[in-house]
Motif scaffolding. Sequence first.
Motif, PDB file in Angstrom:
ATOM      1  N   HIS A 139       0.842  -1.200   0.000  1.00  0.00           N
ATOM      2  CA  HIS A 139       0.000   0.000   0.000  1.00  0.00           C
ATOM      3  C   HIS A 139       0.879   1.252   0.000  1.00  0.00           C
ATOM      4  O   HIS A 139       2.044   1.217   0.363  1.00  0.00           O
ATOM      5  N   LYS A 140       0.291   2.340  -0.414  1.00  0.00           N
ATOM      6  CA  LYS A 140       0.993   3.628  -0.363  1.00  0.00           C
ATOM      7  C   LYS A 140      -0.055   4.722  -0.350  1.00  0.00           C
ATOM      8  O   LYS A 140      -1.005   4.699  -1.127  1.00  0.00           O
ATOM      9  N   MET A 141       0.140   5.675   0.538  1.00  0.00           N
ATOM     10  CA  MET A 141      -0.916   6.652   0.789  1.00  0.00           C
ATOM     11  C   MET A 141      -1.267   7.502  -0.436  1.00  0.00           C
ATOM     12  O   MET A 141      -2.433   7.740  -0.731  1.00  0.00           O
ATOM     13  N   VAL A 168       4.698  -3.775   4.044  1.00  0.00           N
ATOM     14  CA  VAL A 168       4.790  -2.445   4.647  1.00  0.00           C
ATOM     15  C   VAL A 168       6.046  -1.745   4.146  1.00  0.00           C
ATOM     16  O   VAL A 168       7.156  -2.154   4.463  1.00  0.00           O
ATOM     17  N   ASP A 169       5.849  -0.719   3.336  1.00  0.00           N
ATOM     18  CA  ASP A 169       6.960   0.145   2.943  1.00  0.00           C
ATOM     19  C   ASP A 169       6.943   1.297   3.938  1.00  0.00           C
ATOM     20  O   ASP A 169       5.933   2.004   4.071  1.00  0.00           O
ATOM     21  N   LEU A 170       8.054   1.483   4.642  1.00  0.00           N
ATOM     22  CA  LEU A 170       8.042   2.459   5.742  1.00  0.00           C
ATOM     23  C   LEU A 170       7.719   3.877   5.292  1.00  0.00           C
ATOM     24  O   LEU A 170       7.182   4.674   6.071  1.00  0.00           O
ATOM     25  N   GLY A 171       7.998   4.191   4.037  1.00  0.00           N
ATOM     26  CA  GLY A 171       7.765   5.558   3.568  1.00  0.00           C
ATOM     27  C   GLY A 171       6.362   5.824   3.058  1.00  0.00           C
ATOM     28  O   GLY A 171       6.070   6.927   2.589  1.00  0.00           O
ATOM     29  N   HIS A 172       5.488   4.823   3.130  1.00  0.00           N
ATOM     30  CA  HIS A 172       4.192   4.943   2.475  1.00  0.00           C
ATOM     31  C   HIS A 172       3.053   5.337   3.403  1.00  0.00           C
ATOM     32  O   HIS A 172       1.903   4.967   3.191  1.00  0.00           O
ATOM     33  N   HIS A 173       3.386   6.059   4.456  1.00  0.00           N
ATOM     34  CA  HIS A 173       2.365   6.462   5.427  1.00  0.00           C
ATOM     35  C   HIS A 173       2.418   7.959   5.650  1.00  0.00           C
ATOM     36  O   HIS A 173       3.399   8.605   5.322  1.00  0.00           O
ATOM     37  N   GLY A 213       7.341  12.302   3.070  1.00  0.00           N
ATOM     38  CA  GLY A 213       6.477  11.459   2.250  1.00  0.00           C
ATOM     39  C   GLY A 213       7.235  10.202   1.867  1.00  0.00           C
ATOM     40  O   GLY A 213       7.965   9.650   2.688  1.00  0.00           O
ATOM     41  N   ASP A 214       7.073   9.760   0.629  1.00  0.00           N
ATOM     42  CA  ASP A 214       7.785   8.569   0.168  1.00  0.00           C
ATOM     43  C   ASP A 214       9.196   8.985  -0.253  1.00  0.00           C
ATOM     44  O   ASP A 214       9.556   8.924  -1.419  1.00  0.00           O
ATOM     45  N   ASP A 215       9.980   9.419   0.736  1.00  0.00           N
ATOM     46  CA  ASP A 215      11.263  10.045   0.441  1.00  0.00           C
ATOM     47  C   ASP A 215      12.346   9.058   0.022  1.00  0.00           C
ATOM     48  O   ASP A 215      13.359   9.452  -0.547  1.00  0.00           O
ATOM     49  N   ASP A 216      12.150   7.775   0.369  1.00  0.00           N
ATOM     50  CA  ASP A 216      13.114   6.730  -0.006  1.00  0.00           C
ATOM     51  C   ASP A 216      14.535   7.030   0.450  1.00  0.00           C
ATOM     52  O   ASP A 216      15.502   6.743  -0.256  1.00  0.00           O
ATOM     53  N   LEU A 217      14.657   7.628   1.633  1.00  0.00           N
ATOM     54  CA  LEU A 217      15.989   7.894   2.195  1.00  0.00           C
ATOM     55  C   LEU A 217      16.536   6.625   2.855  1.00  0.00           C
ATOM     56  O   LEU A 217      15.817   5.645   3.035  1.00  0.00           O
ATOM     57  N   LEU A 260      15.055  -3.788   1.103  1.00  0.00           N
ATOM     58  CA  LEU A 260      15.254  -2.339   1.107  1.00  0.00           C
ATOM     59  C   LEU A 260      14.540  -1.773  -0.109  1.00  0.00           C
ATOM     60  O   LEU A 260      14.386  -2.461  -1.126  1.00  0.00           O
ATOM     61  N   ASP A 261      14.054  -0.565  -0.005  1.00  0.00           N
ATOM     62  CA  ASP A 261      13.509   0.136  -1.170  1.00  0.00           C
ATOM     63  C   ASP A 261      13.890   1.601  -1.009  1.00  0.00           C
ATOM     64  O   ASP A 261      13.218   2.342  -0.297  1.00  0.00           O
ATOM     65  N   GLN A 262      14.993   1.978  -1.625  1.00  0.00           N
ATOM     66  CA  GLN A 262      15.532   3.322  -1.420  1.00  0.00           C
ATOM     67  C   GLN A 262      15.927   3.935  -2.760  1.00  0.00           C
ATOM     68  O   GLN A 262      16.137   3.238  -3.739  1.00  0.00           O
TER      69      GLN A 262
END
Length: 432
Positions: A222-224, A255-260, A290-294, A328-330
């Motif tokens: 999911h992604k907001m 769960v992608d940590l940046g998607h909330h 946001g979905d900064d992918d850092l 990882l997804d960066q």
Amino acid sequence: MSFADPRDANYIASANKPHAAVLATDYTALGVQLQRRGIAIDDITRAVANFRVAIPSWGVGTGGTRFGRFPGPGEPRNVFEKLEDCAVIHKLTAATPTVSLHLPWDKTDDFTALREHAAALGLGFDAMNSNTFQDQVGQPLSYKYGSLTHTDAAVRAQAVAHNIDCISAGKKLGSKALTVWIGDGANFPGQSHLGRAFERYLESTASIYKALPEDWRMFIEHKMYEPAFYATVIQDWGSSLMAAQALGPKAFCLVDLGHHAPNVNIEMIVARLVHAQRLGGFHFNDSKYGDDDLDAGSIEPFRLFLVFNELVEAELAKAPNFRPAHMLDQSHNVTDPIESLMTSAIELQRAYAQALIVERGRLHEYRIANDVLMAAQTLKRGFTTDVSPILAQARVARGGAIDPVAAYRDSGYRARCAHSRPGKQSLGGSIV
Ligand code: RM4
Ligand code: MN
Ligand code: MN
């Protein structure tokens, strides 16, 4: 500058030599400290050494933002070269034996040859990622207005077929999972029927699900928001969980940590998905807005620790169906991707080790006694302990480097790639 192969065991051993004595001293001191808490340091080191995280193939190239891309020297030009870089990351960190591919970005005519190339480098494959959020050259129908949820059945069928192609490629590679993230949604109120779009999603994904081999899992990510800025079809873990439950036992939530939204309690989501037996895995990264992918752990290391705290709880409780895939997804815009990915893999191990050394017996007692302050302090003590010697020792135990970034820099690998990989100069904006 010297030129050495950072994947070579002898090179790593010689790079480790100057650091060995300091590590031994620090490891012993930390061992004594943990012993006072009733924790055997070697148990933690062993667990950390067994921790694995997959490298995203798209992470080894320089990323970009909507505003531009600033390519670095010696970027990999194809999936074979991407694997070479992934092998560097794995040999130095001893934590990343698998790669997650993205199709069609990683398309090749010969997936069997790719599998052999990977095996020769000591690598395997984690989840396959489909891409129906972009159009490809020569693609018959456009995804401009959606893919798996498009109003036109022909577009939906094309998107379903692409996902099934990803499964076929993954079978040749030895992958066991498909991750589906779609950008479908609406940019304006009124643009789409919110309910019907979700129903079309369920129908399309059911066709993909049917094509999953027995021993495969499907991860729903999911992604907001973004690219759909008003309403995204699979915008949150609720929609993801509903879809997973509707599809069947092989479907899980990713769960992608940046998607909330900022400040959302992600560890709570993790706990709920563990409870529902639908936690499929993670795309680890970090974000501020946001979905900064850092890089994982670079902005909110405490949050990362709290996520791992839930994972350790689930592990200890032997939660049913609990086998999360770590990936990882960066997107690396201003750093050397190899350095960022090595550092991020280590940050995950750090969070894991910090969670493992939490004194859970005491924590439990303080909770029962409603001693709020001591419960909070006990949990936080895991986080504030510097576990670096454990991480280094875990790497050494598996043939990795005590200081992976230094060993990588000293090898001259990037400079060598700059010579051997001329010609990739794609500028302009892009998500990867
Ligand atoms: C998305 C999402 C997906 C990733 C693409 C590149 O935001 O995180 O997992 O495949 O980006
Ligand atoms: Mn992701
Ligand atoms: Mn993302």
